[in-house]
Design a protein around this motif. Structure first.
Motif, mmCIF file in Angstrom:
data_model
loop_
_atom_site.group_PDB
_atom_site.id
_atom_site.type_symbol
_atom_site.label_atom_id
_atom_site.label_comp_id
_atom_site.label_asym_id
_atom_site.label_seq_id
_atom_site.Cartn_x
_atom_site.Cartn_y
_atom_site.Cartn_z
ATOM 1 N N PHE A 152 0.765 -1.342 0.020
ATOM 2 C CA PHE A 152 0.043 0.005 -0.057
ATOM 3 C C PHE A 152 0.787 1.228 -0.162
ATOM 4 O O PHE A 152 2.316 1.469 0.497
ATOM 5 N N VAL A 153 0.283 2.266 -0.729
ATOM 6 C CA VAL A 153 0.975 3.801 -0.259
ATOM 7 C C VAL A 153 -0.469 4.773 0.589
ATOM 8 O O VAL A 153 -1.956 4.348 0.461
ATOM 9 N N GLN A 154 -0.096 5.366 1.722
ATOM 10 C CA GLN A 154 -0.803 6.117 2.089
ATOM 11 C C GLN A 154 -0.481 7.801 2.338
ATOM 12 O O GLN A 154 0.499 7.925 2.583
ATOM 13 N N ALA A 155 -1.769 8.560 2.397
ATOM 14 C CA ALA A 155 -0.956 10.184 3.285
ATOM 15 C C ALA A 155 -0.953 10.322 4.177
ATOM 16 O O ALA A 155 0.617 11.115 4.675
ATOM 17 N N THR A 156 -1.667 9.553 5.152
ATOM 18 C CA THR A 156 -1.493 10.026 7.303
ATOM 19 C C THR A 156 -0.437 9.200 7.394
ATOM 20 O O THR A 156 0.664 8.097 6.617
ATOM 21 N N GLU A 157 0.012 9.790 8.705
ATOM 22 C CA GLU A 157 1.374 9.039 9.154
ATOM 23 C C GLU A 157 0.705 7.546 9.584
ATOM 24 O O GLU A 157 -0.110 7.366 9.167
ATOM 25 N N PRO A 158 2.145 6.439 9.848
ATOM 26 C CA PRO A 158 1.530 5.770 9.824
ATOM 27 C C PRO A 158 1.022 5.163 11.798
ATOM 28 O O PRO A 158 0.187 4.015 11.673
ATOM 29 N N THR A 159 0.766 6.549 12.416
ATOM 30 C CA THR A 159 0.345 6.377 13.476
ATOM 31 C C THR A 159 -1.554 6.291 13.105
ATOM 32 O O THR A 159 -2.558 6.196 13.678
ATOM 33 N N GLY A 160 -1.847 6.436 11.960
ATOM 34 C CA GLY A 160 -3.196 6.825 12.208
ATOM 35 C C GLY A 160 -4.152 5.864 10.471
ATOM 36 O O GLY A 160 -2.802 4.853 10.562
ATOM 37 N N ALA A 161 -4.967 6.217 10.795
ATOM 38 C CA ALA A 161 -5.814 4.851 10.153
ATOM 39 C C ALA A 161 -5.366 5.007 8.658
ATOM 40 O O ALA A 161 -4.784 6.283 7.690
ATOM 41 N N LEU A 162 -5.310 3.997 7.695
ATOM 42 C CA LEU A 162 -4.928 4.040 6.369
ATOM 43 C C LEU A 162 -5.563 4.573 5.579
ATOM 44 O O LEU A 162 -7.514 4.542 5.109
ATOM 45 N N SER A 163 -5.260 5.489 4.931
ATOM 46 C CA SER A 163 -5.699 6.649 4.129
ATOM 47 C C SER A 163 -5.252 6.627 2.305
ATOM 48 O O SER A 163 -3.910 7.170 2.236
ATOM 49 N N GLY A 164 -5.559 6.364 2.048
ATOM 50 C CA GLY A 164 -4.082 5.569 0.301
ATOM 51 C C GLY A 164 -4.728 4.706 -0.611
ATOM 52 O O GLY A 164 -5.800 4.356 -0.123
ATOM 53 N N TYR A 165 -4.163 3.818 -1.348
ATOM 54 C CA TYR A 165 -4.528 3.068 -1.706
ATOM 55 C C TYR A 165 -3.219 1.549 -2.224
ATOM 56 O O TYR A 165 -2.822 1.768 -1.773
ATOM 57 N N ALA A 166 -4.334 0.302 -2.427
ATOM 58 C CA ALA A 166 -4.074 -0.886 -1.836
ATOM 59 C C ALA A 166 -3.462 -2.073 -2.970
ATOM 60 O O ALA A 166 -4.998 -1.854 -3.540
ATOM 61 N N PHE A 167 -2.798 -2.710 -3.028
ATOM 62 C CA PHE A 167 -3.019 -3.515 -4.099
ATOM 63 C C PHE A 167 -2.857 -5.418 -2.979
ATOM 64 O O PHE A 167 -2.051 -4.933 -2.459
ATOM 65 N N THR A 168 -3.942 -6.406 -2.945
ATOM 66 C CA THR A 168 -3.761 -6.802 -2.422
ATOM 67 C C THR A 168 -4.498 -8.206 -3.375
ATOM 68 O O THR A 168 -4.747 -8.220 -3.766
ATOM 69 N N ILE A 169 -3.699 -9.722 -2.030
ATOM 70 C CA ILE A 169 -4.339 -10.517 -2.942
ATOM 71 C C ILE A 169 -4.953 -11.624 -1.878
ATOM 72 O O ILE A 169 -4.785 -11.229 -0.390
ATOM 73 N N ARG A 197 -8.813 1.788 -2.305
ATOM 74 C CA ARG A 197 -8.989 3.375 -1.498
ATOM 75 C C ARG A 197 -9.117 2.931 -0.905
ATOM 76 O O ARG A 197 -10.305 2.640 -0.765
ATOM 77 N N TYR A 198 -8.503 3.714 -0.098
ATOM 78 C CA TYR A 198 -8.957 3.605 1.590
ATOM 79 C C TYR A 198 -8.688 4.525 2.503
ATOM 80 O O TYR A 198 -8.363 5.775 1.715
ATOM 81 N N ALA A 199 -9.933 5.192 2.700
ATOM 82 C CA ALA A 199 -10.037 6.923 3.595
ATOM 83 C C ALA A 199 -10.165 6.108 5.100
ATOM 84 O O ALA A 199 -11.730 5.439 5.581
ATOM 85 N N ASP A 200 -9.399 7.104 5.484
ATOM 86 C CA ASP A 200 -9.344 6.870 7.411
ATOM 87 C C ASP A 200 -9.712 5.477 7.454
ATOM 88 O O ASP A 200 -10.944 5.210 8.708
ATOM 89 N N GLY A 201 -8.999 4.326 7.095
ATOM 90 C CA GLY A 201 -8.842 2.816 7.593
ATOM 91 C C GLY A 201 -10.218 2.462 6.828
ATOM 92 O O GLY A 201 -10.306 0.762 7.013
ATOM 93 N N GLU A 202 -10.972 2.658 5.828
ATOM 94 C CA GLU A 202 -11.991 1.989 5.103
ATOM 95 C C GLU A 202 -12.380 1.697 3.567
ATOM 96 O O GLU A 202 -12.056 3.481 2.951
ATOM 97 N N ILE A 203 -12.662 0.667 3.236
ATOM 98 C CA ILE A 203 -12.283 1.080 1.810
ATOM 99 C C ILE A 203 -13.967 1.951 0.980
ATOM 100 O O ILE A 203 -15.002 1.811 1.344
ATOM 101 N N ALA A 204 -13.018 3.136 0.416
ATOM 102 C CA ALA A 204 -13.801 4.140 0.062
ATOM 103 C C ALA A 204 -14.400 3.395 -1.746
ATOM 104 O O ALA A 204 -16.168 3.858 -1.972
ATOM 105 N N GLU A 205 -13.652 3.063 -2.190
ATOM 106 C CA GLU A 205 -13.433 2.464 -3.617
ATOM 107 C C GLU A 205 -13.023 0.818 -3.573
ATOM 108 O O GLU A 205 -12.112 1.214 -3.482
ATOM 109 N N HIS A 206 -13.090 0.253 -4.868
ATOM 110 C CA HIS A 206 -12.211 -0.377 -4.817
ATOM 111 C C HIS A 206 -12.372 -1.856 -6.677
ATOM 112 O O HIS A 206 -13.888 -1.214 -6.910
#
Length: 1159
Positions: free
Chosen positions: A628-645, A656-665
């Motif tokens: 993943f990549v994210q905009a927030t500090e590591p202590t914050g909830a994941l906001s960014g993009y992830a590629f997972t299997i 795409r994650y926003a505040d730790g939740e999946i916003a679109e995928h």
């Protein structure tokens, strides 16, 4: 000391002092650096101390950057100069030159890759790896012998390998000499073996009883010997061995661990004057490091210093821009530990290189220091009370940090104490937990405690404690290996520790390097990293997670309060089978539900970047894991993009994650089943075009548009949710935006003392390291054959790992490797059992499992099959033009095999169906053919080679759009983010209207019947041309371009192709270019590779392994390392001999290998 740095500049002549012209391919800068304190960066132009890497000479240094770097005290914070570069320049190359009195040759073994070990004296006594089993059971891959040494890199020998340097008179013993080497035998030998020898003159041997036997031969032919006591060297432990001889006095001395263990006096004698080649480790099973040779008998103090510190070392760091305007910079970084630099906030630093005096001149005021060998030289051994200094601290803020190595035994005690008039600070190890305490008098007021650690003996670790202002709050923070693991607010606590400091103590470790600054450093500022290897140090960030089982990762930070991840061995992998370094089978293990973030991310992810990691599952379960990549500090909830299997449901997901939740995928099915105990390489990449792409094993299997959402800028890392995962071979790349020469890179060099000069410091192109398994002076015969012959023709001796019944072809490397479905498939061209090599060629498949891949041994699915009528192979169609040929050769020849994934479990394989000399056409008949290989069924679909409709070369065909398709095609596949269709980008050799050779790129789509058709959105374009001026001054095609081979490497498409004269049609050079977009480019060609002295592959001289032709090579990246397979043909007399005179008995594929950082 005089510093010399040679910068490559291929485009202009630079005038130096006095208007003296310098050759256009070299710019020489001379700096006088005498008096520069140790550990500072080398000073340039009165600014910060550094040495810049001139990357391509495109102009003056850039303007000031957005981030300044810290220089030495009193120097200031001027911005170092930077130069632009292209995509191919991603590897730092440094050539140190050590000038110690009397040093004849020294080999630190720190290159990181290659078969040659450089003599750092500059005297040219290169060591080469030699082996007696290169062509039979030994694969000869670099990972089988390049291992971790006593300091930096080392060499692993298995009893059949040794190191050898060509004899020169400079190596001959004079009236006195000293030899030195580190050795760690895996087992004591049954009979004496040689550690270091110049046969005929002297030798250092290891006996079966663990004794060191030092022998010097006189001109009378008689040996003079001194032997240590037994058990001087113990199996499994490093031992430093040195020996001196003084022929004038007749004294021979043996040293072990810097101490004399035997002195023998014999009558004065004259040493034998001529020796044989220098040999290192002949017959040894174990590891060696840092062999060295002096032309004088060193005294006891000098030998002890050699044992403690070794030869001087250097370290480099790099940083780079990440935006199109070249204004945003990464931090200075690297992938390996380096000593602490002296920066503007440094108040105390000590290396303990045989002295306890600090770099600032502070001497201990109490305690007695003792020293041991360390990672960066010498290290401070622990003692009951440590050593004390007057405090260098004046304010209320500060940071103490140290590199240390656990020694075992006592795992409790104090490492550092600072005291002031009222308060004190203590850093100690208690029951394998680091703890920092603040107090007043006898009262402890504040405490931070780190997690339990598994501290492994001889493993380098880092600890730091910071106190004072941190983001507007006053904190006491504990850092382990660069990660802030615990902190507590300290409010108005007295932290003015201006009286004394104590270092060492009883913490059960040796202290390798310490640093104190007068401010509270944050995470990302402690635990310095750089490049310790002299060659192939990648400018990207890499981590192989090769630390011992149970240890926490270096430079990674768990998100939030999640549990620490640990390193663990993938016990299903067979170390013996792959001959790999054992640490390659370790990985970072996450039991479930956690994220992990890099402390030093190489970019800010928003213009272009790529993240890659290898994933494996001991047990397949329903859960998601990836990068993943994210905009927030590591202590914050994941906001960014992830590629997972999801290995349990066999799905792929971009989200795409926003505040730790999946916003679109977007979620798609994986066309295979994820298997337990197999490693899959995941890549998440964005080239700045608004499309996120997910790759599995190098195949773009899922793509998603980012829409109006801005790309994140911040950290990157790994995540697992619901499935226990092993992560390995992580690679972060800051990609240059899609414009030529839009990156800037700065490099700085750190060294100690005044005995190191620098012949070259440059960022160089990615290179396939040419293998030299046999030393040059042994090229007189072709018996034994050159090393690494993968398959060969018309020979059964020595036996091959693959039968010769089918794989008999000089073009067997005109092939392709692909990793897919937990396997590695090798689509290889082969010939028939009898007859002319160039007729009836066909395509077969070799394979191996991912975790058993060693670069050379494949399974032969076509074993014992030699009948051309068999349907096991992809074959050319029947050729009606040759009715008079033998019945065995009625088919067109299939030459290269280039494969791309086309969905539904199929590999689409492109070939040339051809006749080398067609009587009916003025040019050689060639047409692009294709076939499908069903990966799941392990067979060709209907075993038929069909023609790409638009590729006919028949001049009578009005639809022959691609007249001039000559060199073998190359293909890249991309999945459309809107339709999920696979689109193909094909590269081929063509001839322009003006007669120039060119690389043409065209897009294709696959229709409903599986036929590759032209893609109207990607019409044919000329991507690369190579022209020159003939004898009459006319610009024309003076070189042929063909054999394009594209490697996808974490967001960059590297294109390596053959280049040579039009007649004869043999390649002489192999230029390299690169692009972010495989169709539109821009294809940036590195001019450095077009010069004879710089091209990484070029035609050699008589009897060299690569002496005649190195044809189209298969390029392959696997688990962080790079492989190339290429054809080589040996000439009988000279390299210009006609082709029919070449030695076809010794043609075949050979495996070359390159790596970056050894991860």
């Amino acid at each position: 000391m005089e510093l010399r740095i040679r910068f490559r500049d291929q485009r202009r002549v630079v005038q130096t002092a006095g208007d003296r012209p310098t050759p256009a391919n070299e710019v020489e800068v001379q700096l006088t650096t005498s008096g520069i304190p140790r550990r500072r960066f080398l000073e340039l132009s009165g600014g910060v101390a550094l040495a810049p890497a001139l990357l391509n000479g495109l102009g003056a240094p850039a303007s000031a950057s957005a981030e300044t770097m810290s220089g030495p005290p009193g120097v200031g914070q001027d911005v170092p100069p930077a130069w632009t570069c292209d995509l191919t320049r991603r590897w730092l190359h440094v050539e140190p030159r050590v000038a110690m009195p009397g040093l004849v040759a020294a080999w630190p073994c720190d290159e990181g890759s290659g078969y040659a070990f450089r003599d750092v004296t500059g005297n040219g006594h290169t060591l080469y790896v030699i082996g007696s089993r290169w062509n039979t059971s030994d694969s000869g891959l670099i990972s089988s012998f390049r291992r971790q040494g006593r300091r930096g890199g080392g060499v692993h020998l298995d009893g059949t390998r040794w190191l050898q340097a060509q004899h020169t008179p400079a190596l001959d013993a004079g009236g006195a000499l000293t030899v030195s080497v580190w050795v760690r035998p895996a087992e004591l030998p049954e009979a004496e073996v040689s550690l270091l020898a110049l046969p005929g003159q002297w030798s250092v041997g290891l006996t079966a009883a663990g004794a060191i036997r030092w022998t010097v031969v006189g001109t009378d032919g008689n040996p003079r010997t001194a032997q240590s006591p037994d058990q001087a060297v113990v199996a499994g432990r490093w031992a430093h061995v040195a020996a001196t001889a003084n022929a004038h006095s007749g004294r021979l001395i043996v040293f072990v661990h810097g101490s004399r263990v035997r002195v023998v006096d014999v009558p004065a004698f004259t040493p034998a004057g001529t020796g044989d080649d220098l040999m290192v480790g002949e017959g040894l099973v174990g590891d060696v490091d840092e062999p060295a040779l002096f032309d004088r008998a060193l005294g006891a103090v000098a030998v002890e210093q050699l044992y403690l510190v070794g030869v001087p070392q250097l370290y480099t760091q790099t940083r780079e821009t990440i935006d199109a305007k070249r204004s945003e910079w990464t931090r200075f970084k690297g992938s390996e530990p380096i000593p602490h630099p002296v920066d503007t906030d440094t108040v105390f630093s000590a290396r303990f290189d045989g002295s306890a005096v600090s770099d600032q001149g502070a001497e201990p005021v109490r305690g007695t220091a003792s020293f041991r060998p360390g990672r960066f030289g010498a290290a401070l051994a622990g003692s009951d009370d440590g050593i004390g200094y007057a405090s260098p601290l004046a304010g209320s803020d500060g940071t103490f940090e140290a590199w240390y190595v656990p020694t075992g035994g006592n795992r409790g005690g104090e490492l550092f104490r600072a005291a002031g008039a009222h308060g004190w600070l203590s850093l100690s190890l208690v029951a394998d937990r680091w703890r920092a305490d603040l107090g007043t008098g006898e009262v402890t007021t504040h405490t931070v405690t780190g997690p339990a650690q598994r501290l492994v003996t001889s493993t380098l670790e880092h600890v730091a404690v910071a106190w004072g202002d941190s983001g507007g709050d006053r904190l006491l923070t504990l850092h382990l290996n660069g990660v802030d693991v615990a902190s507590v607010r300290i409010g108005s606590a007295d932290t003015r520790f201006d009286r004394s400091i104590t270092i060492g103590g009883t913490a059960g470790c040796v202290v390798d390097d310490v640093h104190i600054s007068d401010r509270a450093r944050g995470w990302g500022e402690v635990c310095p990293r750089g490049h310790a290897s002299t060659d192939a140090a990648g400018l990207d960030l890499r981590d192989g997670f090769g630390r011992p089982d149970g240890t926490i990762p270096l430079w990674w930070r768990p998100g939030g309060s999640e549990p620490l991840w640990t390193q663990a061995t993938r016990d299903w992998e067979d170390v013996a089978a792959t001959q790999d370094d054992p640490h390659r089978h370790r990985a970072l293990y996450c039991p479930a539900d956690a994220t992990l973030h890099t402390v030093f991310h190489p970019d800010m992810y928003g213009v272009a970047s790529s993240i890659e990691a290898g994933l494996a599952f001991g047990v397949v379960a329903d859960g998601w894991a990836g990068v993943f990549v994210q905009a927030t500090e590591p202590t914050g909830a994941l906001s960014g993009y992830a590629f997972t299997i999801n290995p349990g449901t066999d799905e792929l997901r971009l989200a795409r994650y926003a505040d730790g939740e999946i916003a679109e995928h977007k979620t798609l099915d994986y066309d295979f089943e994820f298997r337990p105990e197999a490693t899959y390489t995941l890549t998440l990449t964005s080239a700045g075009d608004g499309v996120l792409r997910g790759f599995v094993d190098g195949h773009n299997l899922i793509s998603m548009r980012t829409g109006d959402q801005p790309l994140t800028r911040g950290h990157a890392g790994l995540l697992a949710h619901g499935v226990a995962t092993y992560f390995d071979d992580v690679h972060f790349t800051a990609l240059t935006p899609a414009a030529a020469e839009s990156r800037e890179i700065q490099a700085r060099v750190l060294t100690f003392g005044d005995r190191v000069a620098y012949d070259d410091l440059s960022a160089q192109p990615f290179r396939w390291h040419k293998r030299h398994g046999l030393v040059p002076w042994r090229y007189q015969t072709k018996n034994p054959e050159p090393p690494g012959l993968l398959v060969g023709a018309y020979t059964d001796d020595p036996p091959r790992p693959i039968p010769a019944a089918f794989w008999r072809s000089g073009d067997s490397a005109n092939s392709d490797l692909n990793q897919i479905d937990g396997r590695i498939l090798y689509f290889m061209r082969g010939g028939g059992e009898r007859g002319d090599w160039s007729y009836g060629g066909r395509i077969g498949v070799l394979d191996t499992t991912v975790d058993q891949f060693d670069g050379i041994h494949f399974n032969d699915r076509n074993r014992d099959i030699s009948d051309l009528e068999s349907g096991t192979f992809l074959q050319g169609n029947f050729d009606p033009h040759y009715p008079d040929l033998q019945d065995r050769f009625p088919r067109f020849n299939l030459n290269p095999a280039l494969a791309v994934y086309a969905g539904d479990g199929r590999m689409l394989v492109f070939v040339h169906e051809m006749r080398p000399n067609d009587p009916d056409f003025s040019t050689r008949y060639r047409v692009i053919g294709y076939g499908y290989y069903d990966v799941r069924a392990d067979d060709w679909i209907d075993h038929t080679c069909r023609h790409v409709p638009w590729s006919s070369m028949d001049p009578t065909d009005p639809d022959a759009q691609r007249t001039g398709i000559l060199g073998g095609p190359e293909v890249v596949g991309l999945r459309d983010p809107d339709t999920d269709e696979y689109r193909i980008v094909l590269y081929y050799q063509s001839t322009n209207a003006d007669g120039h050779q060119a690389m043409t790129t065209v897009g294709m789509v696959i229709d409903a019947d599986g036929v590759p058709q032209l893609d109207p959105e990607r019409p044919a374009v000329t991507s690369l041309t190579r022209t020159g001026t003939d004898a009459n001054g006319r610009e024309r095609a003076t070189k042929a371009m063909y054999g394009f081979m594209v490697l996808f490497d974490n967001g960059i498409y590297y294109n390596d192709y053959c280049e040579g004269p039009q007649v004869p049609d043999w390649p002489t050079h192999f230029p390299l270019c690169a692009a972010l977009d495989p169709y539109a480019g821009p294809w940036v060609r590195n001019e450095d590779t077009n010069h004879d002295d710089a091209t990484y592959f070029r035609r050699g001289t008589e009897f060299e392994p690569d002496n005649a032709a190195i044809w189209q090579a298969a390029k392959f990246k696997h688990r962080g390392r790079y492989y190339t397979y290429y054809e080589t043909i040996h000439a009988i007399e000279n390299v210009d001999a006609p082709y029919q005179h070449y030695d076809h008995r010794h043609v075949g594929s050979r495996v070359g290998y390159a790596t970056a950082m050894g991860t």
